[in-house]
Design an enzyme around this catalytic site. Structure first.
Site, PDB file in Angstrom:
ATOM      1  N   LYS A 189       0.853  -1.185   0.000  1.00 36.95           N
ATOM      2  CA  LYS A 189       0.000   0.000   0.000  1.00 36.95           C
ATOM      3  C   LYS A 189       0.888   1.234   0.000  1.00 36.95           C
ATOM      4  O   LYS A 189       1.734   1.397   0.876  1.00 36.95           O
ATOM      5  CB  LYS A 189      -0.898  -0.012   1.234  1.00 36.95           C
ATOM      6  CG  LYS A 189      -1.770   1.229   1.337  1.00 36.95           C
ATOM      7  CD  LYS A 189      -2.795   1.090   2.431  1.00 36.95           C
ATOM      8  CE  LYS A 189      -3.613   2.359   2.545  1.00 36.95           C
ATOM      9  NZ  LYS A 189      -4.659   2.233   3.561  1.00 36.95           N
ATOM     10  N   ARG A 242     -10.891   9.550   2.121  1.00 35.78           N
ATOM     11  CA  ARG A 242     -10.742  10.175   3.442  1.00 35.78           C
ATOM     12  C   ARG A 242     -11.914  11.103   3.717  1.00 35.78           C
ATOM     13  O   ARG A 242     -12.334  11.254   4.860  1.00 35.78           O
ATOM     14  CB  ARG A 242      -9.389  10.881   3.544  1.00 35.78           C
ATOM     15  CG  ARG A 242      -8.244   9.856   3.542  1.00 35.78           C
ATOM     16  CD  ARG A 242      -6.872  10.499   3.588  1.00 35.78           C
ATOM     17  NE  ARG A 242      -5.833   9.490   3.381  1.00 35.78           N
ATOM     18  CZ  ARG A 242      -4.560   9.756   3.131  1.00 35.78           C
ATOM     19  NH1 ARG A 242      -4.154  11.017   3.065  1.00 35.78           N
ATOM     20  NH2 ARG A 242      -3.690   8.786   2.958  1.00 35.78           N
ATOM     21  N   LYS A 293       1.411   9.939   5.587  1.00 37.28           N
ATOM     22  CA  LYS A 293       1.512   8.549   6.043  1.00 37.28           C
ATOM     23  C   LYS A 293       2.790   7.879   5.546  1.00 37.28           C
ATOM     24  O   LYS A 293       2.857   6.660   5.418  1.00 37.28           O
ATOM     25  CB  LYS A 293       0.255   7.777   5.603  1.00 37.28           C
ATOM     26  CG  LYS A 293      -1.055   8.391   6.143  1.00 37.28           C
ATOM     27  CD  LYS A 293      -2.262   7.476   5.962  1.00 37.28           C
ATOM     28  CE  LYS A 293      -3.508   8.100   6.608  1.00 37.28           C
ATOM     29  NZ  LYS A 293      -4.683   7.204   6.571  1.00 37.28           N
ATOM     30  N   LYS A 339      -2.224  -1.534  -3.822  1.00 34.41           N
ATOM     31  CA  LYS A 339      -3.090  -0.359  -3.743  1.00 34.41           C
ATOM     32  C   LYS A 339      -2.290   0.920  -3.756  1.00 34.41           C
ATOM     33  O   LYS A 339      -1.274   0.973  -3.067  1.00 34.41           O
ATOM     34  CB  LYS A 339      -3.874  -0.474  -2.425  1.00 34.41           C
ATOM     35  CG  LYS A 339      -4.791   0.652  -2.118  1.00 34.41           C
ATOM     36  CD  LYS A 339      -5.354   0.455  -0.741  1.00 34.41           C
ATOM     37  CE  LYS A 339      -6.179   1.671  -0.416  1.00 34.41           C
ATOM     38  NZ  LYS A 339      -6.596   1.685   0.952  1.00 34.41           N
ATOM     39  N   SER A 346     -10.417   5.431  -4.489  1.00 30.81           N
ATOM     40  CA  SER A 346     -11.362   6.534  -4.622  1.00 30.81           C
ATOM     41  C   SER A 346     -10.917   7.599  -5.631  1.00 30.81           C
ATOM     42  O   SER A 346     -11.731   8.108  -6.401  1.00 30.81           O
ATOM     43  CB  SER A 346     -11.586   7.169  -3.256  1.00 30.81           C
ATOM     44  OG  SER A 346     -10.356   7.584  -2.683  1.00 30.81           O
ATOM     45  N   TYR A 382     -15.439   0.681  -6.706  1.00 31.19           N
ATOM     46  CA  TYR A 382     -16.724   1.329  -6.419  1.00 31.19           C
ATOM     47  C   TYR A 382     -17.713   1.098  -7.559  1.00 31.19           C
ATOM     48  O   TYR A 382     -18.891   1.402  -7.419  1.00 31.19           O
ATOM     49  CB  TYR A 382     -16.498   2.825  -6.143  1.00 31.19           C
ATOM     50  CG  TYR A 382     -15.570   3.016  -4.957  1.00 31.19           C
ATOM     51  CD1 TYR A 382     -16.046   2.857  -3.666  1.00 31.19           C
ATOM     52  CD2 TYR A 382     -14.207   3.266  -5.129  1.00 31.19           C
ATOM     53  CE1 TYR A 382     -15.192   2.964  -2.577  1.00 31.19           C
ATOM     54  CE2 TYR A 382     -13.345   3.375  -4.046  1.00 31.19           C
ATOM     55  CZ  TYR A 382     -13.844   3.220  -2.774  1.00 31.19           C
ATOM     56  OH  TYR A 382     -13.005   3.306  -1.696  1.00 31.19           O
TER      57      TYR A 382
END
Ligand code: PBG
Length: 336
Positions: A206, A216, A229, A260, A286, A325
């Site tokens: 990731k 988020r 991060k 990802k 997303s 999605y």
């Protein structure tokens, strides 16, 4: 025109690669990969309330749903041939804290939705995200002390979170945090608690990515997030390191692994597929969804064609399945 072209084509040696592309039946015959409803995993966002749906501005067409509507969505997914759902909670602000202890409240939103779907739609697989950012006051996936992300303390909290989720009905625990050693710790705790059949799908590779922005917003962590991060999620300059992460997670007991984001990391999916003999999942995240939707709405690309082409590219790269999605819409279309 008659004596044109004059080029000598003998170097082709009789081979013409366009030959098999000349008709639909022939293109069908030589097609190398399939995209099927069972390849699609549907990520869903849950909120408190009854008959409640709220829009996510940066993800047009995706809504957060209350538990009762999540159950209806699960039925639609099952009927469309989708094998599993990936569930993410939007925890109310007053329950978020520095210690993120709501993550292991056995009655938290996540556990209640898992139990409700397991009860009403037992045929569908439930993938539970385990990470603290959905419960923490600061939007980080780990516990923070003096600005540093604490690895082992975070793993302890995640183990507790995974156990309440397994009790609530999770079939697959999906740690999305990138702490070291979390897969082994979760595996041994699950086994100790009698959940030896609960799987682990590890977010192994990731990356620290800008493409998570809309997610988020969806879970309500974006406005809280301080800093980035990059001390735990991977540097996008690297892919040898992704193979080390995947190798480690397999050794720790992961049943399947994930790469990802998706589209910018197809090379990592392919390298992982060639190197390891485990199921590999891609997450079309997303921001990838938002790019297709907004470009489609602006008339820059054909949206439906872009959805199909992007999903197919994951299969070509070697993914066994895709978190997207678009899962419900595409499962319905592909079944026709
Ligand atoms: C949280 C988590 C994130 C996503 C899935 N789980 C965001 C992040 O790591 O900041 C992103 C999914 C998406 O963008 O669709 N641990």
């Amino acid at each position: 025109m008659s004596n044109w072209p004059k080029h000598d084509m003998s170097f082709l040696g009789g081979r013409r690669l366009r030959r098999t592309r000349q008709s639909a039946w022939s293109r069908d015959m030589v097609r190398e990969t399939e995209l099927l409803p069972r390849d699609l995993i549907w990520p869903l966002f849950v909120i408190e309330g009854q008959n409640e749906r709220t829009e996510i501005k940066t993800m047009p067409g995706v809504e957060r749903l209350s538990i009762d509507l999540m159950v209806e969505a699960a039925k639609q997914a099952r009927d469309a041939g989708i094998p599993a759902l990936a569930i993410f909670p939007n925890t109310p602000g007053e329950l978020r804290s520095e210690s993120a202890e709501e993550a292991y409240n056995p009655n938290n939103l996540m556990c209640r939705v898992l139990a409700a779907i397991k009860d009403a739609v037992p045929e569908i697989g439930l993938i539970a995200d385990v990470a603290l950012d959905e419960y923490s006051a600061n939007g980080q996936d780990g516990l923070v002390r003096d600005g540093a992300i604490l690895n082992d303390e975070t793993v302890d909290a995640m183990v507790r979170s995974a156990i309440v989720q397994a009790r609530a009905g999770a079939d697959i625990i999906a740690p999305s945090d990138m702490m070291d050693g979390r897969v082994a710790a979760i595996r041994s705790a699950l086994d100790d608690e009698g959940f030896d059949q609960v799987q682990i799908m590890s977010y192994s590779a990731k990356y620290a990515s800008c493409f998570y922005g809309p997610f988020r917003e969806a879970v309500g962590s974006g406005s809280r997030l301080q800093g980035d991060k990059r001390t735990y999620q991977m540097d996008y300059a690297n892919s040898d390191e992704a193979l080390r992460e995947i190798e480690q997670d397999i050794a720790e007991g992961a049943d399947s692994i994930m790469v990802k984001p998706g589209l910018p990391y197809l090379d990592v999916i392919r390298r992982a597929k060639d190197a390891f003999n485990v199921p590999i999942y891609a997450y079309q995240v997303s921001g990838e969804y938002a790019m297709i939707e907004f470009a489609g709405r602006a008339g820059a690309i054909n949206r439906d064609a872009a959805v199909l082409e992007s999903l197919w590219s994951f299969k070509r790269a070697g993914a066994n399945g895709i978190l997207t999605y678009y899962a419900l819409e595409m499962a319905r279309k592909l079944a026709k």
